[in-house]
Design a protein around this motif. Sequence first.
Motif, short mmCIF file in Angstrom:
data_model
loop_
_atom_site.label_atom_id
_atom_site.label_comp_id
_atom_site.label_asym_id
_atom_site.label_seq_id
_atom_site.Cartn_x
_atom_site.Cartn_y
_atom_site.Cartn_z
N ASP A 175 6.08 34.50 -3.61
CA ASP A 175 6.03 33.01 -4.37
C ASP A 175 7.39 32.47 -3.89
OD1 ASP A 175 6.27 30.90 -5.99
OD2 ASP A 175 5.28 32.22 -7.75
N PRO A 176 6.86 31.33 -2.88
CA PRO A 176 8.08 30.21 -2.90
C PRO A 176 9.10 29.88 -3.61
CG PRO A 176 6.24 29.30 -2.71
CD PRO A 176 5.73 29.98 -2.58
N GLY A 177 8.07 29.70 -4.91
CA GLY A 177 8.96 29.06 -5.91
C GLY A 177 9.22 27.03 -5.47
N PRO A 178 9.64 26.55 -6.64
CA PRO A 178 9.61 25.05 -6.61
C PRO A 178 10.74 24.64 -5.60
CG PRO A 178 10.94 25.49 -8.62
CD PRO A 178 10.34 26.89 -8.24
N ARG A 179 10.10 23.32 -4.30
CA ARG A 179 10.87 23.02 -3.77
C ARG A 179 10.43 21.94 -3.95
NH1 ARG A 179 9.69 24.39 1.56
NH2 ARG A 179 7.22 25.27 0.41
N LEU A 180 11.45 20.48 -3.45
CA LEU A 180 11.59 19.35 -3.04
C LEU A 180 11.84 18.79 -2.04
CD1 LEU A 180 13.27 18.14 -7.12
CD2 LEU A 180 11.35 18.35 -6.27
N GLU A 181 11.27 18.12 -1.25
CA GLU A 181 10.97 17.79 0.02
C GLU A 181 10.66 16.40 0.25
OE1 GLU A 181 9.35 17.97 4.11
OE2 GLU A 181 9.50 19.61 3.32
N ARG A 182 12.34 15.29 0.53
CA ARG A 182 11.91 13.70 -0.15
C ARG A 182 12.70 13.65 1.72
NH1 ARG A 182 14.16 9.48 -4.21
NH2 ARG A 182 15.76 9.57 -2.69
N ALA A 183 11.74 12.89 2.56
CA ALA A 183 12.09 12.88 3.98
C ALA A 183 11.96 11.52 4.47
CB ALA A 183 11.58 13.63 5.05
N ALA A 184 11.77 10.22 3.11
CA ALA A 184 11.58 9.15 3.27
C ALA A 184 12.16 7.81 2.64
CB ALA A 184 10.69 8.42 4.14
N ASP A 185 12.78 7.29 2.96
CA ASP A 185 13.34 6.53 1.03
C ASP A 185 12.20 5.74 0.84
OD1 ASP A 185 15.23 4.37 0.01
OD2 ASP A 185 14.61 2.82 0.89
N PRO A 186 11.50 5.52 -0.42
CA PRO A 186 10.73 5.27 -1.51
C PRO A 186 10.95 3.81 -1.23
CG PRO A 186 12.04 7.01 -3.04
CD PRO A 186 13.03 6.58 -1.67
N GLN A 187 12.20 2.91 -0.86
CA GLN A 187 12.11 1.30 -1.36
C GLN A 187 11.00 1.17 0.01
OE1 GLN A 187 13.00 -0.22 -4.07
NE2 GLN A 187 12.04 -1.68 -3.09
N THR A 188 11.89 1.50 1.37
CA THR A 188 10.83 1.41 2.60
C THR A 188 9.72 1.83 2.69
OG1 THR A 188 13.13 1.66 3.72
CG2 THR A 188 10.93 1.61 4.69
N TYR A 189 8.67 2.75 1.79
CA TYR A 189 7.74 2.83 2.20
C TYR A 189 7.18 1.89 0.94
CZ TYR A 189 3.46 5.36 0.00
OH TYR A 189 1.81 5.91 -0.20
N ALA A 190 7.52 1.94 0.30
CA ALA A 190 6.87 0.76 -1.45
C ALA A 190 6.92 -0.62 -0.76
CB ALA A 190 7.43 0.86 -2.54
N ARG A 191 7.92 -1.32 0.27
CA ARG A 191 7.98 -2.41 1.17
C ARG A 191 7.19 -3.04 1.59
NH1 ARG A 191 13.03 -2.06 3.40
NH2 ARG A 191 14.06 -2.10 0.98
N ALA A 192 6.78 -1.27 2.42
CA ALA A 192 6.02 -1.46 3.72
C ALA A 192 3.99 -2.54 3.57
CB ALA A 192 5.52 0.13 4.15
N TYR A 193 4.17 -2.00 2.02
CA TYR A 193 2.78 -2.44 1.14
C TYR A 193 3.29 -3.70 0.54
CZ TYR A 193 0.90 2.49 2.11
OH TYR A 193 0.01 2.87 2.76
N ALA A 194 4.01 -3.55 0.08
CA ALA A 194 4.35 -5.55 -0.93
C ALA A 194 4.44 -6.44 0.41
CB ALA A 194 5.48 -5.28 -1.61
N GLU A 195 5.15 -5.94 1.62
CA GLU A 195 5.05 -6.96 3.00
C GLU A 195 3.64 -7.59 3.64
OE1 GLU A 195 8.99 -6.68 4.23
OE2 GLU A 195 9.85 -7.02 2.35
N HIS A 196 3.07 -6.17 3.54
CA HIS A 196 2.35 -6.69 4.84
C HIS A 196 1.26 -7.18 4.73
CE1 HIS A 196 -2.03 -5.12 6.45
NE2 HIS A 196 -1.27 -4.52 7.01
N PRO A 197 0.48 -8.17 5.37
CA PRO A 197 0.09 -9.76 5.30
C PRO A 197 -1.39 -9.45 5.20
CG PRO A 197 0.11 -8.69 7.91
CD PRO A 197 1.27 -7.91 6.97
N ASP A 198 -2.15 -8.95 5.08
CA ASP A 198 -3.47 -7.78 4.61
C ASP A 198 -3.39 -7.35 3.31
OD1 ASP A 198 -6.38 -7.41 4.44
OD2 ASP A 198 -6.32 -7.28 6.53
N ARG A 199 -3.38 -8.53 2.30
CA ARG A 199 -3.72 -8.11 1.49
C ARG A 199 -4.86 -6.92 0.80
NH1 ARG A 199 0.61 -6.46 0.76
NH2 ARG A 199 0.22 -6.31 -1.24
N ALA A 200 -5.48 -7.26 1.31
CA ALA A 200 -7.05 -6.43 0.80
C ALA A 200 -6.75 -4.88 1.52
CB ALA A 200 -8.16 -7.15 1.26
N ALA A 201 -5.94 -5.02 2.73
CA ALA A 201 -6.14 -3.91 3.51
C ALA A 201 -5.02 -3.41 2.66
CB ALA A 201 -5.57 -4.04 4.96
N ALA A 202 -3.90 -3.70 2.10
CA ALA A 202 -2.78 -2.90 2.07
C ALA A 202 -3.34 -2.25 0.28
CB ALA A 202 -1.56 -3.62 1.92
#
Length: 390
Positions: A175-202
Amino acid sequence: MTAHPALAQPAFDTHLFDCVQVNLAAVAERWHGPGTGSRLGALLRFAPSPGPDGLPTVESSPPVQFELAERALGLVVRPARHVRIEDLTPGEGCFVLADAHHLPWVPYHGRQHIEHSFLLVARDTETFTVEDHYDNETPWGSARPGTWRLSRDLLPGLPDCTLAVQLSPGTLPKDPGPRLERAADPQTYARAYAEHPDRAAALRQLTLETWLLARSRGLHAAYLARRGRAEPRVADQVAAWRALAEQAFLASRRVARGRPEPGGLTDRLARLLRADTDVFGGPSAGPEPAAAPTGHGAEADRRAVAATVAGVLGTDPSALLSGTRLPDVPGFSSFRLAELIDRLEDELGIEFDGDDLTPENFQDVDAVCRIARWPARLGAPADAAAREEA
């Protein structure tokens, strides 16, 4: 298509897995015992990659899923590309990825093109047994685990659009045991969706993203619970992710209908992603209960809302007026909630502020009344008086 009763009561929590994981987990549970499938939740991962419409996605590719299945579940995955289904001999089977648009046992059939997995075994030269543990609500009905007997002519085009792999049992690793892996910035990820010009697609893509994130967090919580770490704060975080997924769906539905986009969605997404890394360290207080509506016309509002809600959910208005929570009504889902909001706005003339369209505000009739804005109250007092006399 004939249903087979063997999977009427799945032995593991199928609703925690995505449509690829769930059938890999089913095989692992069969070969290595109950609870094995939860090992797919050992790794809590946030590593988005480029996705559709220039947006980042947390959806894992099949090779990544297979690699994790080999490391965590003790499955040996042998690629067998360009397998023709008719070449399977009786008793031979494989794990298949195919376009759900062609699969008659899922609600997506004939409606949506989306990759889906299932297990396929040749019974004889004319029929197959399909085993699919996928568990989800869709706009076209429920997908539930089951097995089906299919003739070859019910799988048109399947040999031309599948990736088939053969699975065999390997040695179950430690059993590998619990592990956390965060390879990106949450704010950058969220901003990509907040600022995408096609709101329906986003928002359409964000609905899928939050669904995947919510399920992976729920699976991680289930893995921790099997290791004796069923902590209140973990449950609170999982509930918050599920609420966000519902909010994203409601926002996407609202924008698709030409209504204003609710605010705060991507801010909430970033906050939850940041909280993931330290949320497992102790209890947290639950939310304050919403105050019941009071004042002029409140009881008339409650009756009108309860009647409309009951019509959508197929339940008794008196039970709703007595305090029954909407999520406790059988069949309630984010799809019913979207229909409910449409009916309340269209039939009763209620207006909701887009920022109020969160699942927390639709827990019961009183919560709905608290955020509802009645145009008659705002601009036509005579109408309000007439409503109160109803």
